[in-house]
Design a protein around this motif. Structure first.
Motif, mmCIF file in Angstrom:
data_model
loop_
_atom_site.group_PDB
_atom_site.id
_atom_site.type_symbol
_atom_site.label_atom_id
_atom_site.label_comp_id
_atom_site.label_asym_id
_atom_site.label_seq_id
_atom_site.Cartn_x
_atom_site.Cartn_y
_atom_site.Cartn_z
ATOM 1 N N ILE A 180 188.680 142.970 16.122
ATOM 2 C CA ILE A 180 189.605 144.110 16.052
ATOM 3 C C ILE A 180 189.269 145.143 17.131
ATOM 4 O O ILE A 180 190.161 145.770 17.723
ATOM 5 N N ASN A 181 187.979 145.298 17.419
ATOM 6 C CA ASN A 181 187.588 146.234 18.475
ATOM 7 C C ASN A 181 187.909 145.671 19.858
ATOM 8 O O ASN A 181 188.268 146.417 20.770
ATOM 9 N N GLN A 182 187.776 144.356 20.000
ATOM 10 C CA GLN A 182 188.159 143.728 21.270
ATOM 11 C C GLN A 182 189.656 143.876 21.514
ATOM 12 O O GLN A 182 190.097 144.123 22.630
ATOM 13 N N SER A 183 190.432 143.721 20.439
ATOM 14 C CA SER A 183 191.895 143.881 20.575
ATOM 15 C C SER A 183 192.241 145.290 21.034
ATOM 16 O O SER A 183 193.122 145.485 21.873
ATOM 17 N N GLU A 184 191.540 146.270 20.470
ATOM 18 C CA GLU A 184 191.766 147.667 20.881
ATOM 19 C C GLU A 184 191.469 147.834 22.363
ATOM 20 O O GLU A 184 192.192 148.523 23.086
ATOM 21 N N MET A 185 190.395 147.195 22.806
ATOM 22 C CA MET A 185 190.003 147.319 24.213
ATOM 23 C C MET A 185 191.040 146.667 25.119
ATOM 24 O O MET A 185 191.369 147.207 26.184
ATOM 25 N N GLU A 186 191.565 145.526 24.681
ATOM 26 C CA GLU A 186 192.560 144.828 25.505
ATOM 27 C C GLU A 186 193.806 145.690 25.736
ATOM 28 O O GLU A 186 194.444 145.620 26.778
ATOM 29 N N LYS A 187 194.095 146.545 24.763
ATOM 30 C CA LYS A 187 195.273 147.420 24.899
ATOM 31 C C LYS A 187 195.093 148.451 26.011
ATOM 32 O O LYS A 187 196.054 149.077 26.445
ATOM 33 N N LEU A 188 193.859 148.651 26.443
ATOM 34 C CA LEU A 188 193.598 149.671 27.464
ATOM 35 C C LEU A 188 193.980 149.195 28.866
ATOM 36 O O LEU A 188 194.002 149.983 29.807
ATOM 37 N N GLY A 189 194.265 147.910 28.988
ATOM 38 C CA GLY A 189 194.777 147.375 30.250
ATOM 39 C C GLY A 189 193.810 147.491 31.407
ATOM 40 O O GLY A 189 192.605 147.292 31.256
ATOM 41 N N ASP A 190 194.353 147.873 32.582
ATOM 42 C CA ASP A 190 193.575 147.888 33.822
ATOM 43 C C ASP A 190 192.489 148.965 33.850
ATOM 44 O O ASP A 190 191.622 148.943 34.717
ATOM 45 N N LYS A 191 192.571 149.899 32.949
ATOM 46 C CA LYS A 191 191.544 150.949 32.942
ATOM 47 C C LYS A 191 190.163 150.350 32.712
ATOM 48 O O LYS A 191 189.150 150.870 33.182
ATOM 49 N N VAL A 192 190.127 149.244 31.967
ATOM 50 C CA VAL A 192 188.844 148.593 31.659
ATOM 51 C C VAL A 192 188.730 147.293 32.447
ATOM 52 O O VAL A 192 189.643 146.472 32.450
ATOM 53 N N GLU A 193 187.609 147.140 33.109
ATOM 54 C CA GLU A 193 187.356 145.904 33.860
ATOM 55 C C GLU A 193 186.053 145.295 33.346
ATOM 56 O O GLU A 193 185.013 145.963 33.363
ATOM 57 N N ILE A 194 186.146 144.073 32.884
ATOM 58 C CA ILE A 194 184.955 143.419 32.326
ATOM 59 C C ILE A 194 184.345 142.509 33.386
ATOM 60 O O ILE A 194 185.030 141.654 33.948
ATOM 61 N N LEU A 195 183.063 142.717 33.643
ATOM 62 C CA LEU A 195 182.344 141.856 34.581
ATOM 63 C C LEU A 195 181.336 141.037 33.782
ATOM 64 O O LEU A 195 180.304 141.569 33.348
ATOM 65 N N PHE A 196 181.655 139.756 33.553
ATOM 66 C CA PHE A 196 180.746 138.884 32.800
ATOM 67 C C PHE A 196 179.617 138.392 33.706
ATOM 68 O O PHE A 196 179.718 138.421 34.935
ATOM 69 N N GLU A 197 178.570 137.945 33.051
ATOM 70 C CA GLU A 197 177.386 137.424 33.753
ATOM 71 C C GLU A 197 176.913 138.392 34.842
ATOM 72 O O GLU A 197 176.573 137.990 35.956
ATOM 73 N N THR A 198 176.918 139.638 34.473
ATOM 74 C CA THR A 198 176.563 140.686 35.430
ATOM 75 C C THR A 198 175.544 141.627 34.789
ATOM 76 O O THR A 198 175.798 142.198 33.727
ATOM 77 N N ALA A 199 174.414 141.768 35.459
ATOM 78 C CA ALA A 199 173.377 142.682 34.978
ATOM 79 C C ALA A 199 173.184 143.802 35.989
ATOM 80 O O ALA A 199 173.498 143.646 37.175
ATOM 81 N N VAL A 200 172.684 144.934 35.495
ATOM 82 C CA VAL A 200 172.296 146.027 36.393
ATOM 83 C C VAL A 200 170.860 145.755 36.823
ATOM 84 O O VAL A 200 169.974 145.585 35.979
ATOM 85 N N THR A 201 170.626 145.709 38.127
ATOM 86 C CA THR A 201 169.270 145.423 38.610
ATOM 87 C C THR A 201 168.595 146.657 39.203
ATOM 88 O O THR A 201 167.390 146.684 39.380
ATOM 89 N N GLU A 202 169.383 147.669 39.515
ATOM 90 C CA GLU A 202 168.819 148.875 40.108
ATOM 91 C C GLU A 202 169.717 150.066 39.796
ATOM 92 O O GLU A 202 170.956 149.930 39.774
ATOM 93 N N ILE A 203 169.086 151.195 39.560
ATOM 94 C CA ILE A 203 169.833 152.441 39.328
ATOM 95 C C ILE A 203 169.493 153.382 40.477
ATOM 96 O O ILE A 203 168.313 153.665 40.718
ATOM 97 N N ILE A 204 170.511 153.859 41.172
ATOM 98 C CA ILE A 204 170.261 154.660 42.375
ATOM 99 C C ILE A 204 170.819 156.072 42.204
ATOM 100 O O ILE A 204 171.950 156.261 41.727
ATOM 101 N N GLY A 205 170.002 157.044 42.587
ATOM 102 C CA GLY A 205 170.416 158.443 42.525
ATOM 103 C C GLY A 205 169.178 159.316 42.636
ATOM 104 O O GLY A 205 168.069 158.870 42.329
ATOM 105 N N THR A 206 169.354 160.543 43.078
ATOM 106 C CA THR A 206 168.206 161.457 43.147
ATOM 107 C C THR A 206 168.317 162.484 42.025
ATOM 108 O O THR A 206 167.649 162.370 41.010
ATOM 109 N N ASP A 207 169.187 163.458 42.190
ATOM 110 C CA ASP A 207 169.356 164.454 41.129
ATOM 111 C C ASP A 207 170.305 163.975 40.050
ATOM 112 O O ASP A 207 170.296 164.496 38.932
ATOM 113 N N LYS A 208 171.142 163.022 40.401
ATOM 114 C CA LYS A 208 172.052 162.440 39.412
ATOM 115 C C LYS A 208 172.406 161.016 39.834
ATOM 116 O O LYS A 208 172.178 160.626 40.989
#
Lengths: 317, 89
Positions: A180-208
């Motif tokens: 039911i939550n996935q269905s809600e997300m699907e209704k959001l259309g192009d605003k949401v982009e799902i990237l499968f098999e994708t991990a964050v390997t580095e976080i970049i920023g100094t003050d933010k």
């Protein structure tokens, strides 16, 4: 004074245990901080029977009032010491010792972090662990949610009300959220982009936060420029009390309990996210049920063995 | 601020809280202010663009709540600091 029961944790499991213990007329002390556990941060709740669309924080305040109404004492504070001695449990909170015949641990679990350099330095400076709290700050911004479970999908649904673009970064090949939550997300259309098999390997920023590096390319780059990064990748159990009380735990640190929520130490019970009783199905309804069962077991235990504590206990001089 | 006869704080401090609708610690802070009869002004940064910019600029971070007590900023609901700034014993 000796309590019949001390409960550590003021989330759903703890307050449910408190309600039942109070109704069993047990002299009960509930200790915890911060109030409300994960449920208080959950936003609107639609899967707890009898409380359609209730706000998590409000639900926890109702549970707190129910527990207080049956005589449970509640104190806010951090437990600094736990000691088991002759079926007595001595719990120190802010330098003051409380003694009880039985103990229920509902201290839950902590949010899992990515474990990347820069993550701590940028916490609340673009990197967040509470989407219901901080998601609404990102009006008109580009954010990403890390995770593939129900909390991550619910988080996407919430933050999408504010952000202009939301990436959902999923390590695996599929989502593990309620349909039911996935269905809600699907209704959001192009605003949401799902990237499968994708991990964050580095976080970049100094003050933010400025951008993250991904484990695979997206639109020709492995860098993703972001205003906010929300992390919803599950929890890790808090081992503090299980270690000090020598409780049996599984390989991930969850307290092992039997069907009565009893641990391997007489008089000690556990409930909620501190245990893995229902596997990865960690819900408000399961936590409430475990709390009720634990209180019932503690009640039986205190009736049977409670006098052992009184025989052994010597008040501090 | 000053204490009245029953020992509760009678706060004359100017208290502002920058918050969002579902933030637990924001709500705990507001419950705390109500419990101690502290008058406060709430700014919902999810809808109030000016306050959002002000909070981000002043606190240099994006987590809520941010509490302003007589110009002193408290990031998060740091109860002991709030107690101190309000003179609550």
């Amino acid at each position: 004074m000796i309590y019949d029961l001390i409960i550590i944790g003021t989330g759903v499991a703890g307050l449910s245990a408190g309600l039942y213990a109070g109704r069993y007329k047990m002299k009960t002390l509930l200790i915890g901080s911060p109030f409300g556990g994960e449920t208080a941060k959950a936003g609107s709740i639609w899967n707890y029977p009898g409380a359609r669309g209730v706000d998590g924080y409000d639900l926890m305040r109702i549970m707190e009032a129910q527990a207080k109404n049956v005589g449970v004492e509640i104190i806010e504070g951090k437990v600094t010491k736990t000691l088991a001695e002759g079926h007595c449990f001595k719990i120190t909170v802010d330098g003051k010792e409380y003694v009880s015949k039985t103990l229920i641990l509902t201290n839950g679990a902590e949010r899992r972090r990515l474990g990347l350099p820069n993550e701590t330095a940028l916490a609340n400076k673009g990197v967040h662990y509470c989407v219901t709290c901080d998601g609404p700050v990102y009006v008109g911004k580009v954010v990403a949610m890390v995770g593939g479970g129900d909390a991550a999908v619910k988080g996407v649904n919430l933050v999408s009300q504010y952000a202009k673009k939301v990436y959902l970064l999923v390590r695996g090949k599929e989502l593990k959220a309620e349909p039911i939550n996935q269905s809600e997300m699907e209704k959001l259309g192009d605003k949401v982009e799902i990237l499968f098999e994708t991990a964050v390997t580095e976080i970049i920023g100094t003050d933010k936060l400025e951008k993250v590096v991904l484990s695979r390319t997206h639109d020709g780059s492995n860098e993703l420029v972001l205003d906010g990064l929300f992390v919803e990748i599950g929890v890790i159990p808090d081992r503090e009390f299980s270690d000090s009380l020598k409780l049996g735990t599984d390989e991930r640190g969850y307290i092992i309990v039997d069907k009565s929520m009893k641990t391997n130490v007489d008089g000690v019970f556990a409930a909620g996210d501190a245990t893995d009783f229902f596997g990865s199905f960690k819900q408000i309804v399961t936590a409430a049920a475990m709390g009720a069962v634990a209180a019932t077991s503690a009640y039986q235990d205190a009736k049977t063995h409670g006098e052992l504590c009184q025989l052994h206990w010597l008040p501090a001089k | 601020m000053w204490f009245n006869n029953n020992g509760s704080v009678n706060n004359m401090a100017t208290v502002k809280i920058y918050s969002t609708p579902w933030c637990t610690f924001c709500r705990m802070a507001k419950d705390f202010f109500k419990e101690h009869n502290v008058t406060y002004t709430e700014y919902d940064v999810s809808v109030d663009e000016k306050s959002r910019a002000e909070m981000l600029e002043r606190s240099k971070q994006s987590g809520v709540p941010v509490i302003d007590i007589d110009g002193e900023l408290v990031i998060g609901f740091d109860k002991s600091r709030v107690f101190t700034l309000l003179g609550i014993k």
